[in-house]
Design a protein around this motif. Structure first.
Motif, PDB file in Angstrom:
ATOM      1  N   TRP A 231     -55.224  15.058  36.646  1.00 35.75           N
ATOM      2  CA  TRP A 231     -55.626  15.149  35.243  1.00 35.75           C
ATOM      3  C   TRP A 231     -55.476  13.794  34.569  1.00 35.75           C
ATOM      4  O   TRP A 231     -54.473  13.097  34.735  1.00 35.75           O
ATOM      5  N   SER A 232     -56.454  13.422  33.763  1.00 41.26           N
ATOM      6  CA  SER A 232     -56.404  12.168  33.022  1.00 41.26           C
ATOM      7  C   SER A 232     -55.578  12.347  31.746  1.00 41.26           C
ATOM      8  O   SER A 232     -55.318  13.486  31.318  1.00 41.26           O
ATOM      9  N   PRO A 233     -55.144  11.254  31.096  1.00 41.09           N
ATOM     10  CA  PRO A 233     -54.445  11.384  29.809  1.00 41.09           C
ATOM     11  C   PRO A 233     -55.266  12.158  28.783  1.00 41.09           C
ATOM     12  O   PRO A 233     -54.729  12.945  28.004  1.00 41.09           O
ATOM     13  N   GLU A 234     -56.614  11.937  28.785  1.00 37.32           N
ATOM     14  CA  GLU A 234     -57.480  12.671  27.852  1.00 37.32           C
ATOM     15  C   GLU A 234     -57.437  14.171  28.144  1.00 37.32           C
ATOM     16  O   GLU A 234     -57.402  15.001  27.224  1.00 37.32           O
ATOM     17  N   GLY A 235     -57.427  14.516  29.460  1.00 33.21           N
ATOM     18  CA  GLY A 235     -57.377  15.920  29.836  1.00 33.21           C
ATOM     19  C   GLY A 235     -56.075  16.578  29.423  1.00 33.21           C
ATOM     20  O   GLY A 235     -56.064  17.731  28.969  1.00 33.21           O
ATOM     21  N   ILE A 236     -54.972  15.852  29.553  1.00 32.31           N
ATOM     22  CA  ILE A 236     -53.662  16.401  29.193  1.00 32.31           C
ATOM     23  C   ILE A 236     -53.575  16.636  27.689  1.00 32.31           C
ATOM     24  O   ILE A 236     -53.116  17.691  27.234  1.00 32.31           O
ATOM     25  N   VAL A 237     -54.040  15.663  26.890  1.00 36.85           N
ATOM     26  CA  VAL A 237     -54.025  15.810  25.428  1.00 36.85           C
ATOM     27  C   VAL A 237     -54.907  16.974  25.008  1.00 36.85           C
ATOM     28  O   VAL A 237     -54.534  17.803  24.165  1.00 36.85           O
ATOM     29  N   TRP A 238     -56.108  17.052  25.606  1.00 35.47           N
ATOM     30  CA  TRP A 238     -57.052  18.120  25.252  1.00 35.47           C
ATOM     31  C   TRP A 238     -56.470  19.493  25.578  1.00 35.47           C
ATOM     32  O   TRP A 238     -56.527  20.414  24.767  1.00 35.47           O
ATOM     33  N   GLY A 239     -55.907  19.628  26.783  1.00 35.86           N
ATOM     34  CA  GLY A 239     -55.360  20.912  27.207  1.00 35.86           C
ATOM     35  C   GLY A 239     -54.182  21.345  26.354  1.00 35.86           C
ATOM     36  O   GLY A 239     -54.040  22.536  26.033  1.00 35.86           O
ATOM     37  N   LYS A 240     -53.336  20.388  25.977  1.00 40.92           N
ATOM     38  CA  LYS A 240     -52.176  20.713  25.139  1.00 40.92           C
ATOM     39  C   LYS A 240     -52.623  21.242  23.780  1.00 40.92           C
ATOM     40  O   LYS A 240     -52.098  22.238  23.264  1.00 40.92           O
ATOM     41  N   LYS A 241     -53.648  20.592  23.194  1.00 42.86           N
ATOM     42  CA  LYS A 241     -54.157  21.034  21.901  1.00 42.86           C
ATOM     43  C   LYS A 241     -54.834  22.403  22.029  1.00 42.86           C
ATOM     44  O   LYS A 241     -54.659  23.271  21.162  1.00 42.86           O
ATOM     45  N   TYR A 242     -55.594  22.591  23.110  1.00 43.57           N
ATOM     46  CA  TYR A 242     -56.298  23.863  23.311  1.00 43.57           C
ATOM     47  C   TYR A 242     -55.303  25.019  23.386  1.00 43.57           C
ATOM     48  O   TYR A 242     -55.506  26.074  22.766  1.00 43.57           O
ATOM     49  N   LEU A 243     -54.227  24.803  24.112  1.00 46.04           N
ATOM     50  CA  LEU A 243     -53.221  25.853  24.238  1.00 46.04           C
ATOM     51  C   LEU A 243     -52.550  26.132  22.890  1.00 46.04           C
ATOM     52  O   LEU A 243     -52.281  27.292  22.548  1.00 46.04           O
ATOM     53  N   ARG A 244     -52.334  25.082  22.097  1.00 47.80           N
ATOM     54  CA  ARG A 244     -51.727  25.284  20.775  1.00 47.80           C
ATOM     55  C   ARG A 244     -52.643  26.118  19.878  1.00 47.80           C
ATOM     56  O   ARG A 244     -52.191  27.018  19.156  1.00 47.80           O
ATOM     57  N   VAL A 245     -53.953  25.834  19.924  1.00 43.69           N
ATOM     58  CA  VAL A 245     -54.903  26.588  19.103  1.00 43.69           C
ATOM     59  C   VAL A 245     -54.957  28.046  19.539  1.00 43.69           C
ATOM     60  O   VAL A 245     -55.002  28.956  18.706  1.00 43.69           O
ATOM     61  N   LEU A 246     -54.927  28.290  20.866  1.00 43.16           N
ATOM     62  CA  LEU A 246     -54.929  29.669  21.352  1.00 43.16           C
ATOM     63  C   LEU A 246     -53.662  30.402  20.921  1.00 43.16           C
ATOM     64  O   LEU A 246     -53.705  31.583  20.561  1.00 43.16           O
ATOM     65  N   GLU A 247     -52.519  29.722  20.978  1.00 44.86           N
ATOM     66  CA  GLU A 247     -51.262  30.343  20.560  1.00 44.86           C
ATOM     67  C   GLU A 247     -51.322  30.733  19.083  1.00 44.86           C
ATOM     68  O   GLU A 247     -50.863  31.810  18.684  1.00 44.86           O
ATOM     69  N   SER A 248     -51.902  29.857  18.264  1.00 45.68           N
ATOM     70  CA  SER A 248     -52.038  30.142  16.840  1.00 45.68           C
ATOM     71  C   SER A 248     -52.969  31.339  16.622  1.00 45.68           C
ATOM     72  O   SER A 248     -52.681  32.212  15.794  1.00 45.68           O
ATOM     73  N   LEU A 249     -54.072  31.385  17.387  1.00 42.84           N
ATOM     74  CA  LEU A 249     -55.015  32.502  17.275  1.00 42.84           C
ATOM     75  C   LEU A 249     -54.366  33.804  17.722  1.00 42.84           C
ATOM     76  O   LEU A 249     -54.519  34.850  17.070  1.00 42.84           O
ATOM     77  N   GLU A 250     -53.614  33.761  18.824  1.00 45.16           N
ATOM     78  CA  GLU A 250     -52.955  34.966  19.331  1.00 45.16           C
ATOM     79  C   GLU A 250     -51.940  35.485  18.318  1.00 45.16           C
ATOM     80  O   GLU A 250     -51.821  36.701  18.109  1.00 45.16           O
ATOM     81  N   GLN A 251     -51.238  34.562  17.636  1.00 43.93           N
ATOM     82  CA  GLN A 251     -50.254  34.951  16.627  1.00 43.93           C
ATOM     83  C   GLN A 251     -50.950  35.613  15.435  1.00 43.93           C
ATOM     84  O   GLN A 251     -50.469  36.606  14.892  1.00 43.93           O
ATOM     85  N   ALA A 252     -52.102  35.069  15.039  1.00 49.60           N
ATOM     86  CA  ALA A 252     -52.854  35.650  13.930  1.00 49.60           C
ATOM     87  C   ALA A 252     -53.359  37.045  14.281  1.00 49.60           C
ATOM     88  O   ALA A 252     -53.294  37.970  13.461  1.00 49.60           O
ATOM     89  N   LEU A 253     -53.845  37.208  15.502  1.00 50.42           N
ATOM     90  CA  LEU A 253     -54.321  38.528  15.942  1.00 50.42           C
ATOM     91  C   LEU A 253     -53.163  39.520  16.006  1.00 50.42           C
ATOM     92  O   LEU A 253     -53.317  40.690  15.643  1.00 50.42           O
ATOM     93  N   ARG A 254     -52.000  39.044  16.461  1.00 51.21           N
ATOM     94  CA  ARG A 254     -50.834  39.924  16.556  1.00 51.21           C
ATOM     95  C   ARG A 254     -50.370  40.348  15.173  1.00 51.21           C
ATOM     96  O   ARG A 254     -49.969  41.489  14.950  1.00 51.21           O
ATOM     97  N   GLY A 255     -50.457  39.429  14.180  1.00 53.54           N
ATOM     98  CA  GLY A 255     -50.056  39.745  12.826  1.00 53.54           C
ATOM     99  C   GLY A 255     -50.933  40.816  12.201  1.00 53.54           C
ATOM    100  O   GLY A 255     -50.470  41.639  11.412  1.00 53.54           O
ATOM    101  N   GLN A 256     -52.217  40.838  12.604  1.00 47.01           N
ATOM    102  CA  GLN A 256     -53.138  41.842  12.071  1.00 47.01           C
ATOM    103  C   GLN A 256     -52.878  43.229  12.625  1.00 47.01           C
ATOM    104  O   GLN A 256     -53.281  44.220  12.039  1.00 47.01           O
TER     105      GLN A 256
END
Length: 479
Positions: A231-256
């Motif tokens: 994995w390149s540095p760009e790939g690592i940064v992208w994947g870390k952000k993607y996982l954070r966004v999914l976690e935020s979305l999952e939390q919002a869905l769970r709250g509903q």
């Protein structure tokens, strides 16, 4: 607290989350949420039927087993109130054998036709909406998909739809095509509290996500072959952000969907209606039946693996090849075992009415069998003859699986090197191509014919210093 994320059949850039192969039998229940890509993975070169891949018996059953496993796992995961993010990949279809056959004609003209059915990669996902092939990048967020706003603002530019869904009373679009309003994303909520979020495809394997160490010429490389260090540095940064966004979305869905957990006392039978009690008993019966069928499935899978042991004569090496050779020789009427002691180790000790043999088995990836194994065989024969209970030198047999990674029909005619052939002539060794042995063993597995088995043993004992020519399959059929 750090979330446990499973990514099934897709790898999040940077190696984030726990990758799970589509052919795995892992449970999803250990994950906080799941990213799932519908696939049809099989390590097999198919034939084609009506323009689509068509699989033989074993890969058909294994693939259907994988599809059934994930449909069951996703259903159980949603029933547990969890969230699955479905990355909507291409619609892929393959013909698989059902196990049923149709026969026509009689005698030598009898023709067997295998009955097949079409299997889609979306069969592994528990919703019934028709999946339609379509492709594009122009999409907008529907007002009812407002919970996806952060995700869509971040990833709309790299998302593309590869399929669209047919809307119904139970399926409403959350993301639609800009023109035509076709559903390319949806949020399915289940009574259990589980949520299935179907999203347009994102290419997790874009070139910029990898280092220069990746082989750029290999466009068809499998995701199984990606190493974390690539994995390149760009790939690592992208994947870390993607996982954070999914976690935020999952939390919002769970709250509903949060509800008061049912207290233990509320489960007492006196608070249940007759209908609830009847349905509970019905569910218990279904669960018991599923357990019984899964137990039967495991037993049949083990039997299938054992039944396919002879095919290892075509492609294996080492101990697995030795085991397949022993099984084949037993079918031929030999008492066949390997031999281990503190002083000696023989791949095969073979005994029958016609005599006694010592065998060695060797598999080579892309080469003919060399003289090295012949030297080992000669040493073994001498060590065997030195044993007190042995009074005659055994006949030597060298089992060779040359060019084992190629299809038998594509292998060179010479399976043994010239030096190996010369040594065989000098000491009277019989050389056996394991692909020839497979054909003989397959006949004997299907029809236990003592006469044909005796003819095969005679071919071995009658060969001194050359390649064994077994009786033809036509000879066996004529008997």
């Amino acid at each position: 607290m750090k979330k446990t994320v499973f990514s099934v059949a897709c790898k999040i850039p940077g190696g984030f989350g726990q990758y799970v192969s589509f052919n795995s039998r892992a449970s999803l229940l250990d994950a906080d949420f799941v990213v799932f890509s519908p696939e049809l993975q099989y390590d097999y070169t198919p034939s084609y039927y009506r323009g689509k891949p068509s699989l033989a018996d074993a890969p058909s059953f294994l693939l259907q087993d994988s599809v059934t496993h994930w449909r069951r796992e996703i259903t159980a995961y949603l029933d547990a109130g969890k969230t699955v993010f479905l990355m909507m990949n291409d619609l892929k279809e393959v013909y698989v054998r059902t196990g049923d056959r149709k026969y026509s004609g009689t005698g030598r003209n009898r023709v067997t036709q295998n009955i097949v059915s079409l299997l889609s990669n979306y069969r592994s996902v528990p919703f019934s909406s028709p999946i339609v092939r379509s492709e594009g990048t122009s999409m907008i967020l529907h007002p009812r998909g407002n919970v996806l706003k952060e995700y869509w603002e971040t990833y709309a530019g790299v998302s593309r739809y590869r399929v669209h869904l047919e809307e119904s009373d139970t399926l409403k679009a959350s993301i639609v095509t800009r023109n035509g309003g076709r559903a390319v994303g949806t949020i399915l909520r289940f009574k259990s509290g589980g949520v299935l979020v179907a999203l347009p495809w994102i290419d997790f394997h874009a070139p910029e996500f990898f280092t220069d160490e990746r082989d750029e010429e290999d466009d068809e490389i499998s995701i199984e072959d990606y190493d974390e260090e690539e994995w390149s540095p760009e790939g690592i940064v992208w994947g870390k952000k993607y996982l954070r966004v999914l976690e935020s979305l999952e939390q919002a869905l769970r709250g509903q969907r949060e509800a008061t957990p049912e207290p233990q006392w509320a489960l007492d039978d006196r608070y249940r209606t007759k209908k609830e009690t009847a349905l509970s008993e019905q569910l218990l019966g279904i669960t018991s039946e599923i357990y019984r069928l899964e137990k039967m499935q495991r037993a049949v899978r083990e039997q299938l693996q054992d039944a396919g042991c002879l095919r290892q004569l075509l492609f294996e090496q080492g101990h697995r090849l030795e085991g397949a050779v022993l099984n084949a020789m037993r079918l031929m009427g030999f008492k066949a075992n390997n031999y281990r002691s503190s002083d000696s180790e023989f791949d095969a000790v073979l005994e029958c009415a016609e005599g006694r043999c010592i065998g060695e088995a060797e598999g080579r990836d892309r080469k003919a069998i060399s003289i090295d194994k012949m030297r080992q065989l000669e040493v073994n024969i001498h060590e065997d003859f030195a044993r007190e209970e042995v009074f005659q030198p055994a006949k030597g047999i060298l089992f060779g699986n040359a060019f084992r990674l190629s299809s038998p029909g594509d292998r060179p005619a010479e399976h043994f090197t010239a030096k190996c052939m010369t040594a065989a002539k000098r000491n009277g060794t019989a050389l056996v191509r394991t692909c020839d042995l497979f054909e003989v063993a397959r006949v004997l597995e299907n029809v236990r014919d003592p006469g044909f088995a005796a003819s095969c043993r005679a071919a071995i004992f009658g060969t001194s210093g050359g390649v064994v020519e077994f009786p033809t399959i036509e000879f066996a059929e004529q008997r």
